[in-house]
Design a protein around this motif. Sequence first.
Motif, PDB file in Angstrom:
ATOM      1  N   TRP A  15       0.991  -1.214  -0.050  1.00 45.49           N
ATOM      2  CA  TRP A  15       0.078  -0.152   0.109  1.00 45.49           C
ATOM      3  C   TRP A  15       0.902   1.287  -0.045  1.00 45.49           C
ATOM      4  O   TRP A  15       0.593   2.245  -0.577  1.00 45.49           O
ATOM      5  CB  TRP A  15      -1.041  -0.018   1.245  1.00 45.49           C
ATOM      6  N   ARG A  16       2.029   1.089   0.817  1.00 45.78           N
ATOM      7  CA  ARG A  16       2.766   2.518   0.830  1.00 45.78           C
ATOM      8  C   ARG A  16       3.660   2.439  -0.704  1.00 45.78           C
ATOM      9  O   ARG A  16       3.665   3.678  -1.088  1.00 45.78           O
ATOM     10  CB  ARG A  16       3.892   2.250   1.976  1.00 45.78           C
ATOM     11  N   GLN A  17       3.834   1.434  -1.235  1.00 51.33           N
ATOM     12  CA  GLN A  17       4.570   1.724  -2.549  1.00 51.33           C
ATOM     13  C   GLN A  17       3.540   2.217  -3.668  1.00 51.33           C
ATOM     14  O   GLN A  17       3.914   2.981  -4.365  1.00 51.33           O
ATOM     15  CB  GLN A  17       4.975   0.375  -3.117  1.00 51.33           C
ATOM     16  N   MET A  18       2.337   1.760  -3.459  1.00 54.10           N
ATOM     17  CA  MET A  18       1.353   2.315  -4.412  1.00 54.10           C
ATOM     18  C   MET A  18       1.066   3.779  -4.352  1.00 54.10           C
ATOM     19  O   MET A  18       0.925   4.299  -5.137  1.00 54.10           O
ATOM     20  CB  MET A  18      -0.043   1.432  -4.216  1.00 54.10           C
ATOM     21  N   ARG A  19       0.849   4.051  -2.919  1.00 56.83           N
ATOM     22  CA  ARG A  19       0.729   5.607  -2.758  1.00 56.83           C
ATOM     23  C   ARG A  19       2.043   6.426  -3.203  1.00 56.83           C
ATOM     24  O   ARG A  19       1.703   7.527  -3.802  1.00 56.83           O
ATOM     25  CB  ARG A  19       0.636   5.851  -1.243  1.00 56.83           C
ATOM     26  N   ALA A  20       3.191   5.918  -2.997  1.00 56.76           N
ATOM     27  CA  ALA A  20       4.318   6.650  -3.093  1.00 56.76           C
ATOM     28  C   ALA A  20       4.493   6.730  -4.742  1.00 56.76           C
ATOM     29  O   ALA A  20       5.272   7.678  -5.128  1.00 56.76           O
ATOM     30  CB  ALA A  20       5.601   6.000  -2.612  1.00 56.76           C
ATOM     31  N   THR A  21       3.753   5.807  -5.466  1.00 56.58           N
ATOM     32  CA  THR A  21       4.268   5.766  -7.022  1.00 56.58           C
ATOM     33  C   THR A  21       2.791   6.378  -7.643  1.00 56.58           C
ATOM     34  O   THR A  21       2.761   6.126  -9.094  1.00 56.58           O
ATOM     35  CB  THR A  21       4.613   4.690  -7.350  1.00 56.58           C
ATOM     36  N   SER A  22       1.962   6.765  -6.868  1.00 60.42           N
ATOM     37  CA  SER A  22       0.896   7.002  -7.640  1.00 60.42           C
ATOM     38  C   SER A  22       1.057   8.395  -8.379  1.00 60.42           C
ATOM     39  O   SER A  22       2.029   9.067  -8.216  1.00 60.42           O
ATOM     40  CB  SER A  22      -0.595   7.326  -6.657  1.00 60.42           C
ATOM     41  N   PRO A  23       0.420   8.740  -9.460  1.00 66.67           N
ATOM     42  CA  PRO A  23       0.322   9.894 -10.300  1.00 66.67           C
ATOM     43  C   PRO A  23       0.280  11.154  -9.568  1.00 66.67           C
ATOM     44  O   PRO A  23       0.887  12.129  -9.825  1.00 66.67           O
ATOM     45  CB  PRO A  23      -0.863   9.833 -11.282  1.00 66.67           C
ATOM     46  N   GLN A  24      -0.655  11.208  -8.439  1.00 67.24           N
ATOM     47  CA  GLN A  24      -0.530  12.589  -7.629  1.00 67.24           C
ATOM     48  C   GLN A  24       0.746  12.698  -6.891  1.00 67.24           C
ATOM     49  O   GLN A  24       1.267  13.748  -6.608  1.00 67.24           O
ATOM     50  CB  GLN A  24      -1.765  12.328  -6.837  1.00 67.24           C
ATOM     51  N   SER A  25       1.540  11.498  -6.235  1.00 64.57           N
ATOM     52  CA  SER A  25       2.628  11.704  -5.593  1.00 64.57           C
ATOM     53  C   SER A  25       3.892  12.141  -6.441  1.00 64.57           C
ATOM     54  O   SER A  25       4.578  13.083  -5.931  1.00 64.57           O
ATOM     55  CB  SER A  25       2.784  10.337  -4.952  1.00 64.57           C
ATOM     56  N   ILE A  26       3.987  11.546  -7.701  1.00 62.66           N
ATOM     57  CA  ILE A  26       4.831  11.859  -8.499  1.00 62.66           C
ATOM     58  C   ILE A  26       4.725  13.330  -9.037  1.00 62.66           C
ATOM     59  O   ILE A  26       5.449  14.317  -9.137  1.00 62.66           O
ATOM     60  CB  ILE A  26       4.848  10.958  -9.805  1.00 62.66           C
ATOM     61  N   ALA A  29       5.869  15.842  -6.355  1.00 64.79           N
ATOM     62  CA  ALA A  29       7.317  15.625  -6.185  1.00 64.79           C
ATOM     63  C   ALA A  29       7.985  16.331  -7.511  1.00 64.79           C
ATOM     64  O   ALA A  29       8.885  17.307  -7.237  1.00 64.79           O
ATOM     65  CB  ALA A  29       7.748  14.225  -6.171  1.00 64.79           C
ATOM     66  N   VAL A  30       7.344  16.286  -8.601  1.00 63.33           N
ATOM     67  CA  VAL A  30       7.993  17.013  -9.789  1.00 63.33           C
ATOM     68  C   VAL A  30       7.662  18.683  -9.649  1.00 63.33           C
ATOM     69  O   VAL A  30       8.464  19.362  -9.939  1.00 63.33           O
ATOM     70  CB  VAL A  30       7.207  16.647 -11.109  1.00 63.33           C
ATOM     71  N   LEU A  31       6.693  19.124  -8.738  1.00 69.30           N
ATOM     72  CA  LEU A  31       6.263  20.396  -8.741  1.00 69.30           C
ATOM     73  C   LEU A  31       6.748  20.853  -7.241  1.00 69.30           C
ATOM     74  O   LEU A  31       6.209  22.017  -7.114  1.00 69.30           O
ATOM     75  CB  LEU A  31       4.466  20.481  -8.793  1.00 69.30           C
ATOM     76  N   ALA A  32       7.702  20.125  -6.805  1.00 64.02           N
ATOM     77  CA  ALA A  32       8.113  20.742  -5.460  1.00 64.02           C
ATOM     78  C   ALA A  32       9.196  21.849  -5.981  1.00 64.02           C
ATOM     79  O   ALA A  32       9.656  21.602  -6.974  1.00 64.02           O
ATOM     80  CB  ALA A  32       9.069  19.434  -4.797  1.00 64.02           C
ATOM     81  N   PRO A  33       9.319  22.714  -4.868  1.00 61.32           N
ATOM     82  CA  PRO A  33       9.956  23.961  -5.059  1.00 61.32           C
ATOM     83  C   PRO A  33      11.567  23.558  -5.443  1.00 61.32           C
ATOM     84  O   PRO A  33      12.176  24.165  -6.430  1.00 61.32           O
ATOM     85  CB  PRO A  33      10.044  24.863  -3.788  1.00 61.32           C
ATOM     86  N   SER A  34      12.195  22.516  -4.765  1.00 55.03           N
ATOM     87  CA  SER A  34      13.355  22.162  -5.140  1.00 55.03           C
ATOM     88  C   SER A  34      13.811  21.512  -6.629  1.00 55.03           C
ATOM     89  O   SER A  34      14.632  21.962  -7.183  1.00 55.03           O
ATOM     90  CB  SER A  34      13.947  21.282  -4.150  1.00 55.03           C
ATOM     91  N   LEU A  65       2.160  17.122 -17.352  1.00 56.13           N
ATOM     92  CA  LEU A  65       1.517  16.216 -16.456  1.00 56.13           C
ATOM     93  C   LEU A  65       0.123  16.002 -16.810  1.00 56.13           C
ATOM     94  O   LEU A  65      -0.527  16.888 -17.524  1.00 56.13           O
ATOM     95  CB  LEU A  65       1.795  16.785 -14.982  1.00 56.13           C
ATOM     96  N   ARG A  66      -0.291  14.976 -16.541  1.00 53.16           N
ATOM     97  CA  ARG A  66      -1.810  14.422 -16.781  1.00 53.16           C
ATOM     98  C   ARG A  66      -2.677  15.216 -16.014  1.00 53.16           C
ATOM     99  O   ARG A  66      -2.408  15.595 -14.908  1.00 53.16           O
ATOM    100  CB  ARG A  66      -2.109  12.902 -16.768  1.00 53.16           C
ATOM    101  N   PRO A  67      -3.732  15.902 -16.483  1.00 51.64           N
ATOM    102  CA  PRO A  67      -4.678  16.788 -15.701  1.00 51.64           C
ATOM    103  C   PRO A  67      -5.134  15.989 -14.174  1.00 51.64           C
ATOM    104  O   PRO A  67      -5.231  16.803 -13.312  1.00 51.64           O
ATOM    105  CB  PRO A  67      -5.755  17.140 -16.381  1.00 51.64           C
ATOM    106  N   ASP A  68      -5.387  14.797 -14.306  1.00 52.82           N
ATOM    107  CA  ASP A  68      -5.862  14.174 -13.161  1.00 52.82           C
ATOM    108  C   ASP A  68      -4.608  13.800 -12.023  1.00 52.82           C
ATOM    109  O   ASP A  68      -4.961  13.765 -10.933  1.00 52.82           O
ATOM    110  CB  ASP A  68      -6.560  12.720 -13.483  1.00 52.82           C
ATOM    111  N   ALA A  69      -3.562  14.156 -12.496  1.00 53.38           N
ATOM    112  CA  ALA A  69      -2.543  13.944 -11.448  1.00 53.38           C
ATOM    113  C   ALA A  69      -2.019  15.166 -10.742  1.00 53.38           C
ATOM    114  O   ALA A  69      -1.513  15.130  -9.841  1.00 53.38           O
ATOM    115  CB  ALA A  69      -1.141  13.543 -12.326  1.00 53.38           C
ATOM    116  N   CYS A  70      -2.708  16.364 -11.104  1.00 54.97           N
ATOM    117  CA  CYS A  70      -2.441  17.751 -10.555  1.00 54.97           C
ATOM    118  C   CYS A  70      -3.829  18.143  -9.613  1.00 54.97           C
ATOM    119  O   CYS A  70      -3.829  19.293  -9.233  1.00 54.97           O
ATOM    120  CB  CYS A  70      -2.310  18.742 -11.804  1.00 54.97           C
ATOM    121  N   ARG A  71      -4.484  17.290  -9.320  1.00 53.44           N
ATOM    122  CA  ARG A  71      -5.559  17.491  -8.295  1.00 53.44           C
ATOM    123  C   ARG A  71      -4.994  17.361  -7.132  1.00 53.44           C
ATOM    124  O   ARG A  71      -4.245  17.103  -6.323  1.00 53.44           O
ATOM    125  CB  ARG A  71      -6.855  16.338  -8.302  1.00 53.44           C
TER     126      ARG A  71
END
Length: 71
Positions: A15-26, A29-34, A65-71
């Motif tokens: 479950w942790r792996q699935m949450r960490a690699t979900s489109p929303q989590s990625i 991460a991509v939109l993180a300030p750093s 990014l896909r629109p559904d990943a940016c929710r």
Amino acid sequence: MTREAIKRGVLDALWRQMRATSPQSIARAVLAPSVLKALRSELHRQTGHLSSIDEIARLVKETVLRPDACR
């Protein structure tokens, strides 16, 4: 999945792996300030143009990014 696997925490790990690699989590991460700062620096190095971090974030959201990943 067996009862023994559940007891060993395999289900929780999955479950942790699935949450960490979900489109929303990625997307987060991509939109993180750093990451945006590093992307801005690399784009500046490659093109000589210095965009704002806000502009890069907008372009990533709208064109990469896909629109559904940016929710």
